[in-house]
Motif scaffolding. Structure first.
Motif, PDB file in Angstrom:
ATOM      1  N   PRO A  38       0.970  -1.233   0.035  1.00  0.00           N
ATOM      2  CA  PRO A  38      -0.062  -0.110   0.106  1.00  0.00           C
ATOM      3  C   PRO A  38       0.947   1.240   0.150  1.00  0.00           C
ATOM      4  N   ARG A  39       0.306   2.353  -0.415  1.00  0.00           N
ATOM      5  CA  ARG A  39       0.878   3.567  -0.612  1.00  0.00           C
ATOM      6  C   ARG A  39       0.755   4.276   0.657  1.00  0.00           C
ATOM      7  N   ILE A  40       1.726   4.742   1.201  1.00  0.00           N
ATOM      8  CA  ILE A  40       1.869   5.373   2.627  1.00  0.00           C
ATOM      9  C   ILE A  40       2.291   6.691   2.506  1.00  0.00           C
ATOM     10  N   ARG A  41       1.549   7.440   3.394  1.00  0.00           N
ATOM     11  CA  ARG A  41       2.034   8.812   3.543  1.00  0.00           C
ATOM     12  C   ARG A  41       2.181   9.276   5.047  1.00  0.00           C
ATOM     13  N   ILE A  42       3.246   9.685   5.428  1.00  0.00           N
ATOM     14  CA  ILE A  42       3.481  10.072   6.733  1.00  0.00           C
ATOM     15  C   ILE A  42       3.418  11.428   6.654  1.00  0.00           C
ATOM     16  N   VAL A  43       2.673  11.893   7.817  1.00  0.00           N
ATOM     17  CA  VAL A  43       2.523  13.724   8.005  1.00  0.00           C
ATOM     18  C   VAL A  43       3.443  13.765   9.384  1.00  0.00           C
ATOM     19  N   THR A  44       4.147  14.726   9.239  1.00  0.00           N
ATOM     20  CA  THR A  44       4.776  15.348  10.413  1.00  0.00           C
ATOM     21  C   THR A  44       4.648  16.904  10.702  1.00  0.00           C
ATOM     22  N   PRO A  45       3.618  17.379  11.515  1.00  0.00           N
ATOM     23  CA  PRO A  45       3.563  18.566  11.744  1.00  0.00           C
ATOM     24  C   PRO A  45       5.045  19.317  12.138  1.00  0.00           C
ATOM     25  N   ALA A  46       4.746  20.956  12.011  1.00  0.00           N
ATOM     26  CA  ALA A  46       5.976  21.566  12.417  1.00  0.00           C
ATOM     27  C   ALA A  46       6.469  21.212  13.512  1.00  0.00           C
ATOM     28  N   GLY A  47       7.852  21.215  13.845  1.00  0.00           N
ATOM     29  CA  GLY A  47       8.271  20.994  15.164  1.00  0.00           C
ATOM     30  C   GLY A  47       9.808  21.391  15.142  1.00  0.00           C
ATOM     31  N   PRO A  48      10.594  21.218  16.295  1.00  0.00           N
ATOM     32  CA  PRO A  48      11.987  21.668  16.231  1.00  0.00           C
ATOM     33  C   PRO A  48      12.781  21.051  14.962  1.00  0.00           C
ATOM     34  N   GLU A  49      13.489  21.627  14.525  1.00  0.00           N
ATOM     35  CA  GLU A  49      14.345  20.956  13.241  1.00  0.00           C
ATOM     36  C   GLU A  49      15.162  19.927  13.524  1.00  0.00           C
ATOM     37  N   ALA A  51      14.978  17.790  15.990  1.00  0.00           N
ATOM     38  CA  ALA A  51      13.999  16.630  16.380  1.00  0.00           C
ATOM     39  C   ALA A  51      13.326  16.019  15.169  1.00  0.00           C
ATOM     40  N   ALA A  52      13.167  16.720  14.206  1.00  0.00           N
ATOM     41  CA  ALA A  52      12.437  16.518  12.886  1.00  0.00           C
ATOM     42  C   ALA A  52      13.497  15.649  12.055  1.00  0.00           C
ATOM     43  N   ALA A  53      14.785  16.122  12.228  1.00  0.00           N
ATOM     44  CA  ALA A  53      15.746  15.275  11.449  1.00  0.00           C
ATOM     45  C   ALA A  53      15.931  13.930  12.121  1.00  0.00           C
ATOM     46  N   GLN A  54      15.900  13.607  13.062  1.00  0.00           N
ATOM     47  CA  GLN A  54      15.820  12.265  13.763  1.00  0.00           C
ATOM     48  C   GLN A  54      14.513  11.391  13.298  1.00  0.00           C
ATOM     49  N   LEU A  93       0.022   7.992   8.399  1.00  0.00           N
ATOM     50  CA  LEU A  93       0.470   7.910   9.771  1.00  0.00           C
ATOM     51  C   LEU A  93       0.946   9.188  10.027  1.00  0.00           C
ATOM     52  N   TRP A  94       0.347   9.641  11.337  1.00  0.00           N
ATOM     53  CA  TRP A  94       0.927  11.082  11.906  1.00  0.00           C
ATOM     54  C   TRP A  94       2.060  10.773  12.847  1.00  0.00           C
ATOM     55  N   LEU A  95       3.230  11.349  12.615  1.00  0.00           N
ATOM     56  CA  LEU A  95       4.336  11.116  13.399  1.00  0.00           C
ATOM     57  C   LEU A  95       4.793  12.581  13.824  1.00  0.00           C
ATOM     58  N   ARG A  96       4.857  12.956  14.979  1.00  0.00           N
ATOM     59  CA  ARG A  96       5.476  14.232  15.827  1.00  0.00           C
ATOM     60  C   ARG A  96       6.876  14.388  15.418  1.00  0.00           C
ATOM     61  N   ALA A  97       7.354  15.479  15.311  1.00  0.00           N
ATOM     62  CA  ALA A  97       8.869  15.949  15.096  1.00  0.00           C
ATOM     63  C   ALA A  97       9.187  15.331  16.305  1.00  0.00           C
ATOM     64  N   LEU A 208       6.552   2.622  17.714  1.00  0.00           N
ATOM     65  CA  LEU A 208       6.604   4.110  17.777  1.00  0.00           C
ATOM     66  C   LEU A 208       7.806   4.010  18.975  1.00  0.00           C
ATOM     67  N   LEU A 209       8.521   4.758  18.959  1.00  0.00           N
ATOM     68  CA  LEU A 209       9.525   5.374  20.043  1.00  0.00           C
ATOM     69  C   LEU A 209       9.256   6.807  20.203  1.00  0.00           C
ATOM     70  N   GLN A 210       8.917   7.060  21.514  1.00  0.00           N
ATOM     71  CA  GLN A 210       8.620   8.324  21.964  1.00  0.00           C
ATOM     72  C   GLN A 210       9.129   9.037  23.186  1.00  0.00           C
ATOM     73  N   ARG A 211       9.692  10.116  23.093  1.00  0.00           N
ATOM     74  CA  ARG A 211      10.310  10.588  24.273  1.00  0.00           C
ATOM     75  C   ARG A 211       9.138  11.025  25.078  1.00  0.00           C
ATOM     76  N   ALA A 212       9.366  10.719  26.347  1.00  0.00           N
ATOM     77  CA  ALA A 212       8.187  10.808  27.454  1.00  0.00           C
ATOM     78  C   ALA A 212       8.467  12.120  28.128  1.00  0.00           C
TER      79      ALA A 212
END
Length: 673
Positions: A38-49, A51-54, A93-97, A208-212
């Protein structure tokens, strides 16, 4: 735990997301049915640059074939809304920065969605700061969906947000229900809640790996649970029961393991176990999880007594609790109307004198339909159907659970060639694996297995037989490697991983653990399309199923021996899907659903959560949990094997009542000393 890295990172995965991709069988180019991924699109709203690089790095390391990652600017809500209208996208898939996708997350989520058609599939979230704090997963209940309970210390701690980064959503399902803010962030809790029941699911592996945040609420106190077996956690069903107990312990429950006794010779004449029952009563458990009891008793009397003090759940590793004597009725239908002295196999294990069978069946049914009947937990769809057919009126409605497998131990080898050299196996032969505690046991279809193996017996094809095989010549193949019983899980996984194909001719499995263990090692299984094997082997995905008719197994085996590409493809899919469905976390999530539905875990308990050590059950963890040892009894001395062969030549595999009584009397004399 075994440290496999010089320094464990905070999120528990060595080198991620910039280091080498963890070893594995890879991902086939297309889905099992031939469709493209399946064709997947990941969306990452704006966040610290930074953090977004990781985050971007973790997405790129997925190696997913048809993927687009959109980094939104601030105020990008309109852009996000338009993305949901893009018909060229199948899933989003929504993925935070700052959040990271776990290794292989997209392939695992996408494959489960493709196989089930679910609108949303979630995985495990790994919460970390300077170390892994815990793992958790979305609840399938409608409410509460994402709130965690306050800390037991009384500190004011807010809920951990459900950001949705562990969930792959169908674009079509989400388009009409998504709640986006001005910056394009998804209200994941609302989106999850609006999906109809039965359209959302979970896989039991980290996605998902998420900083708490700085303050993380503690999960609620777990239950007190006793895992009860007949003779302990040795052998197939005993190991399965022990693995369930370990999964519950990693879920935060206090688990004590108790066995009824250690005297199998006395099982036919023993119905009371004062030491074990007294010990259980003293623990005042919230639940007794019982399974594989017939090694110590032929009745359910102890279950009936324990049900008087707390709920009891019976795990149906076999059908023994539902019959007068046997574990697998095979073609006999007497269990549906009432087992009696006409039982066709009273001298087969678990043996019972014919005159006692009818009374024993009546006693079991009285326990199952008693004032506080035990829950019946089926390990496969077939077992669930049989439990519904065989349970007496008034019995508890059976539930479906899953068994747990150590998915970090049973994994594809990093270097199969080196593994074969270590085990003394030929480098280039096609190796066929057969595995069972008793390879030539009466319920393992040995004549069919032998015929199939002989049909492909030629130079370049070898057989590896793991388990008890007193007379290896009975297989009748030229190239045979017989390591015997292997009681070390890591070593057993090595023998699996060194082979190309696993085959079983059994027709009477309530599930079939060896196909799952083999599949986790990247080795597909060929089996009959019958009984619980239809849950253990996903036809065309983790192996192939054939009708149980003469010649079918041999014909399919010859085809797979000749098709290396098909074996590799099936093995790769087997690892992905079986890790998702049969990990300890997957089993614990099913049990958690059951405990919530039965009211033992109260409303408001929050998301199902796991201790940090649960991460060690996955091969990409920096610190993996070691495998168990002593999972099967030690191999018998040669003289015992010869005596057993002689006995089988005279009496077959049965043990007449007079000999059983002699063994019982000898056991009583020994215990009286």
């Amino acid at each position: 735990m075994t440290d496999v890295s010089a320094q464990s990172p905070a999120h528990g995965i060595a080198g991620w997301p910039h280091g080498p991709v963890p070893a594995g069988p890879g991902r086939p180019d297309r889905l099992p049915d031939g469709r493209p991924w399946p064709r997947i699109r990941i969306v990452t709203p704006a966040g610290p640059e930074a953090a977004a690089a990781q985050t971007v790095a973790s997405v790129l390391r997925q190696g997913y074939p048809d993927l687009r990652h959109d980094l939104l600017p601030r105020g990008g809500g309109g852009i996000a809304a338009r993305l949901l209208d893009d018909a060229d996208t199948d899933a989003v898939l929504w993925l935070r920065a700052g959040d990271l996708l776990a290794p292989g997350a997209l392939a695992a989520l996408a494959l489960e969605r493709a196989l089930t058609g679910l609108a949303a599939v979630g995985g495990l979230r790994v919460l970390f700061r300077d170390r892994v704090l815990r793992l958790d997963a979305p609840s399938l209940l409608e409410a509460p969906l994402f709130l965690d309970v306050p800390s037991r210390t009384g500190a004011e701690v807010g809920p951990l947000p459900f950001t949705g980064g562990e969930v792959l959503w169908s674009r079509a399902a989400l388009a009409g229900a998504a709640t986006l803010d001005a910056d394009g962030r998804l209200d994941a809790a609302a989106a999850w809640a609006t999906l109809p029941p039965g359209t959302r699911g979970r896989i039991g592996r980290p996605t998902l790996l998420q900083r708490a945040p700085d303050a993380v609420p503690e999960p609620p106190a777990g239950l007190s649970i006793v895992s009860l077996t007949g003779l302990g956690t040795v052998g197939g069903a005993g190991v399965a029961q022990g693995r369930l107990a370990d999964a519950l312990a990693l879920s935060g429950h206090r688990v004590a393991q108790v066995s009824l006794g250690r005297r199998p010779a006395a099982a036919e004449w023993t119905d009371a176990f004062p030491p074990a029952e007294t010990a259980i009563a003293a623990l005042e458990p919230d639940l007794v999880l019982a399974g594989n009891l017939h090694g110590a008793t032929r009745s359910l009397d102890a279950v009936g007594r324990l049900a008087g003090i707390c709920p009891v759940a019976l795990v149906l590793h076999d059908l023994f609790p539902l019959t007068g004597r046997c574990c697998h009725p095979r073609g006999c239908d007497r269990a549906e109307t009432g087992c009696d002295a006409a039982c066709p196999g009273p001298d087969e294990y678990p043996q019972l004198a014919p005159r006692r069978i009818a009374g024993m069946h009546a006693r079991k049914r009285a326990v199952l339909a008693g004032p506080r009947p035990p829950w019946l937990l089926a390990n496969s769809d077939w077992t669930l159907a049989r439990a519904r057919a065989l349970a007496p009126p008034g019995a508890a409605s059976p539930d479906r659970i899953g068994l747990a497998f150590p998915t970090g131990v049973f994994r594809p080898p990093d270097d199969r060639a080196a593994l074969r050299r270590r085990l003394g196996l030929p480098a280039d032969d096609v190796l066929i694996l057969v595995s069972s505690v008793i390879v030539d046991g009466p319920d393992k279809g040995f004549p069919d297995l032998r015929a199939a193996l002989r049909a492909v017996d030629r130079p370049g094809v070898g057989v590896v037989a793991v388990g008890r095989l007193d007379d290896p010549a009975k297989l009748g193949v030229e190239t045979l490697f017989a390591p015997g019983l292997v009681g070390d899980e890591a070593e057993l996984a090595a023998w699996y991983g060194a082979c190309d194909l696993h085959v079983t001719a059994s027709r009477h499995e309530t599930l079939g653990q060896t196909p799952i263990e083999a599949g986790l090692c990247g080795v597909p299984t060929l089996a009959y399309r019958t009984a619980g094997l239809t849950s253990a082997v996903i036809d065309g995905v983790s192996g192939r199923l054939v009708p149980p008719v003469p010649g079918a197994l041999a014909e399919a085996l010859a085809a797979l021996v000749a098709d290396a590409e098909a074996r590799a493809r099936l093995g790769a899919f087997a690892r992905i899907v079986l890790e998702s469905r049969f990990s300890p976390a997957a089993a614990a999530l099913r049990l958690d659903d059951l405990l919530r539905a039965r009211g033992l875990i109260p409303d408001g308990a929050g998301r199902p959560s796991f201790a940090p050590a649960m991460l060690g059950h996955f091969p990409f963890a920096a610190e993996r949990l070691p495998g168990l040892r002593g999972t099967v009894a030690a191999a018998s001395p040669r003289i015992v094997r010869r005596l057993r062969r002689a006995k089988q030549m005279v009496l077959g595999r049965t043990l007449p009542l007079v000999l059983r009584r002699c063994l019982y009397l000898a056991d009583r004399l020994r215990s009286a000393r």
